[in-house]
Scaffold this active site. Structure first.
Site, mmCIF file in Angstrom:
data_model
loop_
_atom_site.group_PDB
_atom_site.id
_atom_site.type_symbol
_atom_site.label_atom_id
_atom_site.label_comp_id
_atom_site.label_asym_id
_atom_site.label_seq_id
_atom_site.Cartn_x
_atom_site.Cartn_y
_atom_site.Cartn_z
ATOM 1 N N GLY A 256 0.832 -1.204 0.000
ATOM 2 C CA GLY A 256 0.000 0.000 0.000
ATOM 3 C C GLY A 256 0.860 1.245 0.000
ATOM 4 O O GLY A 256 2.017 1.208 -0.425
ATOM 5 N N CYS B 100 2.279 5.975 -2.816
ATOM 6 C CA CYS B 100 2.990 6.065 -4.099
ATOM 7 C C CYS B 100 2.683 4.945 -5.080
ATOM 8 O O CYS B 100 2.334 5.203 -6.225
ATOM 9 C CB CYS B 100 4.497 6.093 -3.853
ATOM 10 S SG CYS B 100 4.996 7.559 -2.987
HETATM 11 C C1 UDX Z 1 7.738 3.603 -1.729
HETATM 12 C C2 UDX Z 1 9.117 3.386 -2.383
HETATM 13 O O1 UDX Z 1 9.883 2.460 -1.601
HETATM 14 C C3 UDX Z 1 9.855 4.703 -2.528
HETATM 15 O O2 UDX Z 1 11.076 4.490 -3.205
HETATM 16 C C4 UDX Z 1 8.984 5.657 -3.313
HETATM 17 O O3 UDX Z 1 9.615 6.909 -3.456
HETATM 18 C C5 UDX Z 1 7.636 5.815 -2.627
HETATM 19 O O4 UDX Z 1 7.006 4.543 -2.474
HETATM 20 P P1 UDX Z 1 6.802 3.870 0.733
HETATM 21 O O5 UDX Z 1 5.447 4.081 0.124
HETATM 22 O O6 UDX Z 1 7.199 4.740 1.863
HETATM 23 O O7 UDX Z 1 7.936 4.020 -0.383
HETATM 24 O O8 UDX Z 1 6.804 2.357 1.252
HETATM 25 P P2 UDX Z 1 7.680 1.032 1.109
HETATM 26 O O9 UDX Z 1 8.513 0.872 2.318
HETATM 27 O O10 UDX Z 1 8.347 0.920 -0.203
HETATM 28 O O11 UDX Z 1 6.501 -0.050 1.198
HETATM 29 C C6 UDX Z 1 5.382 -0.015 0.303
HETATM 30 C C7 UDX Z 1 4.442 -1.164 0.594
HETATM 31 O O12 UDX Z 1 5.016 -2.382 0.164
HETATM 32 C C8 UDX Z 1 4.123 -1.350 2.077
HETATM 33 O O13 UDX Z 1 2.755 -1.683 2.218
HETATM 34 C C9 UDX Z 1 5.038 -2.480 2.466
HETATM 35 O O14 UDX Z 1 4.595 -3.152 3.606
HETATM 36 C C10 UDX Z 1 4.979 -3.332 1.201
HETATM 37 N N1 UDX Z 1 6.123 -4.253 1.022
HETATM 38 C C11 UDX Z 1 7.405 -3.770 1.002
HETATM 39 C C12 UDX Z 1 5.878 -5.604 0.848
HETATM 40 O O15 UDX Z 1 4.722 -6.031 0.827
HETATM 41 N N2 UDX Z 1 6.935 -6.449 0.690
HETATM 42 C C13 UDX Z 1 8.234 -5.999 0.692
HETATM 43 O O16 UDX Z 1 9.146 -6.829 0.563
HETATM 44 C C14 UDX Z 1 8.465 -4.618 0.844
#
Ligand code: UDX
Length: 483
Positions: A270, A273
């Site tokens: 989620g 972005c």
């Molecule tokens: C993201 C990008 O990482 C960043 O580079 C961009 O500029 C903005 O979007 P962010 O939205 O803060 O950043 O979250 P992120 O830590 O990337 O996680 C996004 C989602 O993916 C979260 O719901 C997280 O729990 C999920 N996720 C992340 C997974 O399901 N599996 C993973 O291995 C990593």
């Protein structure tokens, strides 16, 4: 350099603060007077009410009124400024396109002021927050329309993840500058002098359109990678016997070309972005008459993943949600934030309510106020009255028939004990984040355990199961609550 940052949200405020750390004279401007008044106090509580990022309040406190100034009056700070960064929110519209209203309002306002300036030194107008490809060119036309003289446009996308905005701004992996002229490139090198020729940080100079495309490619590729693990890796371990998810991850990501980041299977990614950017890129490519099959599939896989465990609970665990009470643990889209935008919990609540649950007992260490205020407000939907909020996970679990774990808060790793001391089987645990390492103790105690990336483990049969962690699918699992 004299720098004006337009928009002081999640992107603009950390950017302004870190620029001020390098001795630039930074004016952070916003039309929201309450927000600016809060920042002007320099107090952590007031700042964090708007943007809560580790290290941010300290950085503001250190630099405020020395290198960092907050204002609601941009007309006053335009004169003599070298660079303007646009950090304006660009929310998604229903059709996936980007709402450019706030951005264009700010652009026209600034253009009007720049057209009247006395000092005609070069100014560079830079897009920092994510905007559709071609927006730098659009900005150029807005400036030209107002008769602005001696300006350049640029794209300098941010790649910050929530919770890491300050560190990410201080030590980015790359700085991408898209500009048209050597003069503008030179001005931006002075802004980012600490990163030019850095041994570890890539400093890339390219066209504005390439820079814009880099941002969309990066975010959609990250989501594609997560979706590969959720849509393929997790499916394998759920559907076929004796595949251990954690080992699968280690074995595959041992290849230096394959990232460990993104290999954590979940109930969908989620945040503000990923979903927005992939929808926007689909829209942009469709408009250009190009195929978007891959992106569409990724988007669909990720959205479906958010409710997939509920479907599995019905079909594999034969669980009927009708008139049941479900404890929902975790509301935010990831740990250490109260942000619920595009959070899996939103889809989970929707799905649970649609399936007729009697009550949802919610717990989140940070996001309860956010949920009440912006998402599950009974004024928006009377069904939200079925949601109650609780001060601890244990309180939320008490009196429930099932648990759904939606966020990867570390404290959930200790849930096995809490569950056993609070409720009794028949009971179903849906783990959307694989947060319970000692799930075998739960199964032994008679609880049914249904994780993303693993088969249903039936409480009643756990005793009879062998193999490490007891984590092996039986031919025909019969969950305890279905008996
Ligand atoms: C993201 C990008 O990482 C960043 O580079 C961009 O500029 C903005 O979007 P962010 O939205 O803060 O950043 O979250 P992120 O830590 O990337 O996680 C996004 C989602 O993916 C979260 O719901 C997280 O729990 C999920 N996720 C992340 C997974 O399901 N599996 C993973 O291995 C990593």
């Amino acid at each position: 350099m004299k720098i004006v940052v337009i928009g002081t949200g999640f992107v603009g405020l950390p950017h302004a603060a870190v620029l001020s750390e390098y001795g630039h004279e930074v004016y952070a401007y916003d039309i929201d007077a309450a927000r600016i008044a809060a920042y002007q106090t320099g107090e952590a509580d007031a700042i964090e009410r708007y943007v809560n990022e580790p290290g941010l309040a300290d950085s503001v406190a250190e630099n405020i009124n020395r290198y960092l100034f907050f204002t609601t009056d941009i007309a006053n700070v335009v004169d003599g400024a070298d660079v303007f960064f646009f950090c304006i929110n660009t929310p998604p519209k229903r059709d996936g396109s980007t709402d450019m209203t706030y951005y264009l309002d700010a652009a026209h306002h600034l253009a009007g002021l720049l057209a009247q300036r006395q000092n005609l030194s070069r100014v560079v107008l830079v897009n920092k927050s994510t905007v559709p490809i071609g927006t730098a060119r659009l900005l150029e036309s807005v400036m030209a329309e107002h008769g602005v003289a001696n300006f350049g446009i640029a794209s300098n996308p941010e790649f910050l993840a929530q919770g890491n905005a300050i560190e990410g701004s201080r030590r980015p992996d790359r700085v991408v500058i898209g500009a048209d002229t050597a003069e503008d490139m030179h001005i931006l090198r002075r802004v980012y002098s600490q990163f030019v020729n850095h041994v570890r940080i890539r400093y890339l100079e390219t066209t504005p359109e390439t820079a814009e495309a880099i941002k969309y490619m990066s975010n959609t590729l990250l989501l594609t990678y997560i979706s590969f693990w959720n849509g393929v890796g997790a499916r394998l371990a759920e559907a076929m016997p004796n595949i251990r998810m954690e080992d699968l991850k280690i074995g595959v990501t041992a290849d230096a070309r394959i990232s460990t980041w993104g290999s954590y299977v979940s109930n969908g990614a989620g945040g503000s972005c990923f979903g927005k950017d992939i929808q926007s890129l689909i829209y942009q490519l469709n408009r250009a008459g190009r195929s978007t099959d891959l992106l569409q599939a990724v988007y669909n896989i990720n959205e479906y993943q958010k409710i997939y465990l509920i479907e599995r609970a019905i079909h594999e665990a034969h669980f009927s949600f009708n008139q049941k009470t479900v404890a929902l643990l975790g509301l935010s889209f990831k740990k250490r934030t109260n942000d619920m935008r595009d959070s899996a919990a939103l889809r989970v609540v929707e799905s649970l309510l649609a399936r007729g649950v009697r009550a949802i007992r919610a717990y989140d260490p940070l996001a309860v106020d956010e949920a009440r205020r912006n998402w599950f407000n009974p004024d928006k939907n009377y069904l939200f009255e079925r949601i109650s909020y609780h001060a601890t996970a244990q309180e939320a679990i008490s009196g429930s028939d099932a648990i759904y774990i939606s966020t990867d808060w570390e404290e959930f790793r200790g849930l096995a004990r809490t569950i056993q001391t609070t409720v009794t089987p028949p009971y179903l645990i849906m783990d959307g984040r694989r947060m319970i390492p000692d799930y075998d103790t739960l199964a032994t105690a008679g609880f049914d355990y249904l994780p993303v990336g693993g088969p249903l483990l039936c409480g009643r049969e756990a005793d009879a199961m062998s193999g490490e962690n007891g984590h092996r699918m039986t031919a025909r699992p019969v969950p305890s609550h279905a008996l």
